[in-house]
Design an enzyme around this catalytic site. Structure first.
Site, PDB file in Angstrom:
ATOM      1  N   ARG A  46      62.229  88.922  50.434  1.00 37.57           N
ATOM      2  CA  ARG A  46      61.186  89.862  50.503  1.00 37.57           C
ATOM      3  C   ARG A  46      61.179  91.351  49.272  1.00 37.57           C
ATOM      4  O   ARG A  46      61.385  90.452  48.412  1.00 37.57           O
ATOM      5  CB  ARG A  46      62.563  91.205  51.714  1.00 37.57           C
ATOM      6  CG  ARG A  46      63.694  91.775  51.071  1.00 37.57           C
ATOM      7  CD  ARG A  46      64.224  91.970  49.516  1.00 37.57           C
ATOM      8  NE  ARG A  46      63.752  93.108  49.667  1.00 37.57           N
ATOM      9  CZ  ARG A  46      63.601  93.435  48.624  1.00 37.57           C
ATOM     10  NH1 ARG A  46      63.718  92.581  47.615  1.00 37.57           N
ATOM     11  NH2 ARG A  46      62.865  94.925  47.819  1.00 37.57           N
ATOM     12  N   GLY A  47      60.236  91.945  49.428  1.00 33.72           N
ATOM     13  CA  GLY A  47      59.146  92.655  48.342  1.00 33.72           C
ATOM     14  C   GLY A  47      57.954  91.716  48.074  1.00 33.72           C
ATOM     15  O   GLY A  47      57.774  90.804  48.232  1.00 33.72           O
ATOM     16  N   ARG A  89      55.227  88.794  58.492  1.00 29.35           N
ATOM     17  CA  ARG A  89      55.382  90.235  58.910  1.00 29.35           C
ATOM     18  C   ARG A  89      53.923  90.590  58.235  1.00 29.35           C
ATOM     19  O   ARG A  89      53.198  90.334  57.368  1.00 29.35           O
ATOM     20  CB  ARG A  89      56.443  90.806  57.325  1.00 29.35           C
ATOM     21  CG  ARG A  89      57.433  89.837  57.693  1.00 29.35           C
ATOM     22  CD  ARG A  89      58.588  90.299  56.584  1.00 29.35           C
ATOM     23  NE  ARG A  89      59.307  91.857  57.185  1.00 29.35           N
ATOM     24  CZ  ARG A  89      59.584  92.420  55.951  1.00 29.35           C
ATOM     25  NH1 ARG A  89      59.498  92.215  54.476  1.00 29.35           N
ATOM     26  NH2 ARG A  89      59.520  93.881  55.964  1.00 29.35           N
ATOM     27  N   ASP A 237      54.264  97.856  49.075  1.00 30.54           N
ATOM     28  CA  ASP A 237      53.663  96.338  50.233  1.00 30.54           C
ATOM     29  C   ASP A 237      52.463  96.780  50.674  1.00 30.54           C
ATOM     30  O   ASP A 237      51.661  95.079  50.365  1.00 30.54           O
ATOM     31  CB  ASP A 237      54.163  97.105  50.995  1.00 30.54           C
ATOM     32  CG  ASP A 237      56.106  96.758  51.198  1.00 30.54           C
ATOM     33  OD1 ASP A 237      56.338  97.893  50.794  1.00 30.54           O
ATOM     34  OD2 ASP A 237      56.096  95.904  50.941  1.00 30.54           O
ATOM     35  N   ASN A 247      54.659 101.543  51.441  1.00 31.39           N
ATOM     36  CA  ASN A 247      55.945 101.306  51.193  1.00 31.39           C
ATOM     37  C   ASN A 247      56.844 101.816  52.473  1.00 31.39           C
ATOM     38  O   ASN A 247      56.716 102.338  53.097  1.00 31.39           O
ATOM     39  CB  ASN A 247      56.133 102.293  49.907  1.00 31.39           C
ATOM     40  CG  ASN A 247      57.672 101.288  49.407  1.00 31.39           C
ATOM     41  OD1 ASN A 247      57.474 100.094  48.709  1.00 31.39           O
ATOM     42  ND2 ASN A 247      57.799 101.947  48.577  1.00 31.39           N
ATOM     43  N   LYS A 248      58.200 100.772  52.015  1.00 33.56           N
ATOM     44  CA  LYS A 248      59.722 101.070  52.662  1.00 33.56           C
ATOM     45  C   LYS A 248      60.017 102.636  52.790  1.00 33.56           C
ATOM     46  O   LYS A 248      59.325 103.669  52.532  1.00 33.56           O
ATOM     47  CB  LYS A 248      60.356 100.783  51.341  1.00 33.56           C
ATOM     48  CG  LYS A 248      61.964 101.052  52.361  1.00 33.56           C
ATOM     49  CD  LYS A 248      61.907  99.399  53.144  1.00 33.56           C
ATOM     50  CE  LYS A 248      61.348  98.110  52.913  1.00 33.56           C
ATOM     51  NZ  LYS A 248      61.167  97.881  54.509  1.00 33.56           N
TER      52      LYS A 248
END
Lengths: 346, 346
Positions: A46-47, A89, A237, A247-248
């Site tokens: 991930r990332g 994703r 992201d 982002n998260k």
């Protein structure tokens, strides 16, 4: 960096299984496209930058799987592999950026044999991997200028070596500051629901000798009030043309809290994370994930079985909350759009 | 309310074990002071009003344990029981408020026999229990005026029936609105580290037929941005004279996010939660709890074993972020101090 996130070995993609950290350091070998796709979906890797690299190697594997097919069928199957990987994703644009580069090779090799194309895929994936290493280090040096010796920083999620080939974006800035002789202490938001902060960021900072303290996400406001925090640094992201940042989940709230306490809010991301085709963050698709991630935190029942849950994986931080965006090309303050466009186009 | 938080039965305190919810509805019987004290410490019973009630019954148990002692020894042992119960948790003032009332009985019964004093303790504990039920219902009616039919509310932690005798403070407002024929939908912050929101609030709202959706704490900002949220309502563990509020960690951040989005922020708490001896929230002691609560979320390892952790159980929300405080005496907006003092003194 003591641990590698992903590597190409014996014609397969070898991934550090990030779902097992910090309890176990285990590598998993992905030898077919479906395994790579599922590894991305379950966040074994991930990332945003690391997802792009994993997908690029996934295309190499797709080509290998079809290597004995007739050329038209080979191309059709490679396209199908790319499509499968693209469905893993939706938010991180690096995934599509990497897959677009792989897909473009099919056009630039209209008459090449399967093996030649497969080798070109591998050369491109390897190039993206090496570029990521170089880019992260340059980004780190650019961002490190913003940190003084003795800085205290809050970060959210994991934008470290584990989110890239091996060095990190937001944490790359911290590593570069450390390499420049500056002490930096980090408060790591644990980052619910999947705890990338406590499981991954804390682990990798400790591995690299950086002072880290884990906090629950809901403690950041108290830390901003009671501690001298120099800045918040997060990854991204996807960044729209106007500087809005996906982002998260939790990044948006942290950015508000930072401004409330007069603390600069920095976003560190490679140019591959910019999506200048989007005018603003409103156009960025936000992935919603399985309610089980919240209902049964890390495997333990933590909510009624049938309770409704809202589980967006990302949020949008509007550009007015972003003090600066750090990339391998430099550091930009508002207005972001002219510089972001220049970064992409040059 | 279908489930009772605590009850006095067969000369013992029977507690719903809130550490086991939502998986199991189990009652534990506490027959000695140390068991009551530890039940408070491990959060088997929690929530400021419920802690006060549990401690009051704990004093009855302390008197029973010493019932056969000589009068002086009886009083000494009762005092020791009160001291032990007072050392359980430092922030919620209701604990000290209840214990002070029990201690005062020793002075008002200078010559009474042990059994008479024990009976007076029980009568006082029962009175506090019944008052809590009455107070919470009145508070609910007062606060329900602030909610329209169709309201969407965010709450944090559990300030419900499980935090009181049986009705709740913040959730009491929602129950009262529901009883008045208004539909109210609740977003429940899960409330790390101990997940009182997802484990307790979600469970009790579902039991009571209230629409609830669980979110991670770091999602509240996104919900405030994307949904029409009418208000946030939370409970309190202690409120200083100026209206500064100590409540579950994360409350302060939520209050900032509410103001950023133009959403009213309400605090519902009985007058017993007011501590007008303190000029401001800075004087409220904040409990820091075991790092294991964060390092091993709900029993699963979620951080490196030896990572430093910051785990304050509460934070202080400054009065300027509080739209109104709701108690059984009414609803007060800023300036809070004159009305809060009047509420306590009349």
């Amino acid at each position: 960096m003591p641990v590698q996130t992903l590597k190409w070995q014996d014609n397969a993609l070898v991934l550090l299984d990030q779902t097992r950290l910090p309890e176990e350091v285990l590598y998993e070998t992905c030898s077919d496209v479906e395994t790579v796709a599922q590894a991305i979906e379950i966040l074994m890797v991930r990332g945003a930058p690391a997802i792009g690299l994993a997908a690029a190697y996934g295309v190499v594997i797709g080509a290998q799987e079809a290597i004995d097919c007739a050329p038209a069928e080979f191309r059709r199957r490679v396209e199908a592999s790319i499509d499968r990987l693209a469905r893993t994703r939706p938010t991180a644009v690096n995934l599509f950026w990497a897959l677009d580069q792989m897909r473009a090779l099919l056009s630039t090799h209209p008459d090449s044999g399967n093996q030649t194309i497969r080798d070109a895929f591998l050369a491109t994936a390897d190039r993206l991997f090496e570029e990521d290493r170089r880019i992260c280090r340059q980004m780190g040096r650019n961002g490190a200028e913003l940190l003084r010796d003795g800085s205290q920083v809050i970060t959210h999620c994991n934008a470290g070596g584990l989110a890239t080939a091996d060095y990190g974006t937001a944490l790359g800035v911290i590593y570069a500051a450390q390499e420049a002789g500056k002490n930096v202490a980090v408060f790591a938001d644990e980052t619910r629901p999947l705890l990338q902060g406590s499981r991954l960021t804390a682990w990798e900072l400790m591995q690299n000798g950086v002072d880290v303290k884990v906090i629950c996400d809901n403690m950041a406001a108290s830390v901003l009030r009671s501690e001298t925090i120099d800045c918040c640094i997060v990854g991204a992201d996807r960044i729209a043309r106007n500087g809005d940042v996906a982002n998260k989940i939790g990044t948006y709230g942290l950015a508000i809290l930072a401004r409330e306490h007069g603390v600069p809010f920095y976003v560190a991301a490679p140019v591959s994370t910019l999506d200048i085709s989007l005018a603003s963050g409103e156009e960025i698709p936000i992935e919603e994930r399985d309610p089980a991630e919240i209902r049964a935190g890390m495997g333990k029942v933590t909510a009624p079985d049938d309770v409704p849950v809202y589980n967006p994986a990302f949020d949008i931080t509007p550009n007015e909350l972003v003090t600066a965006i750090i990339s391998e090309k430099g550091v930009v303050h508002a207005p972001f759009e002219p510089t972001l466009c220049t970064w992409v186009e040059t």
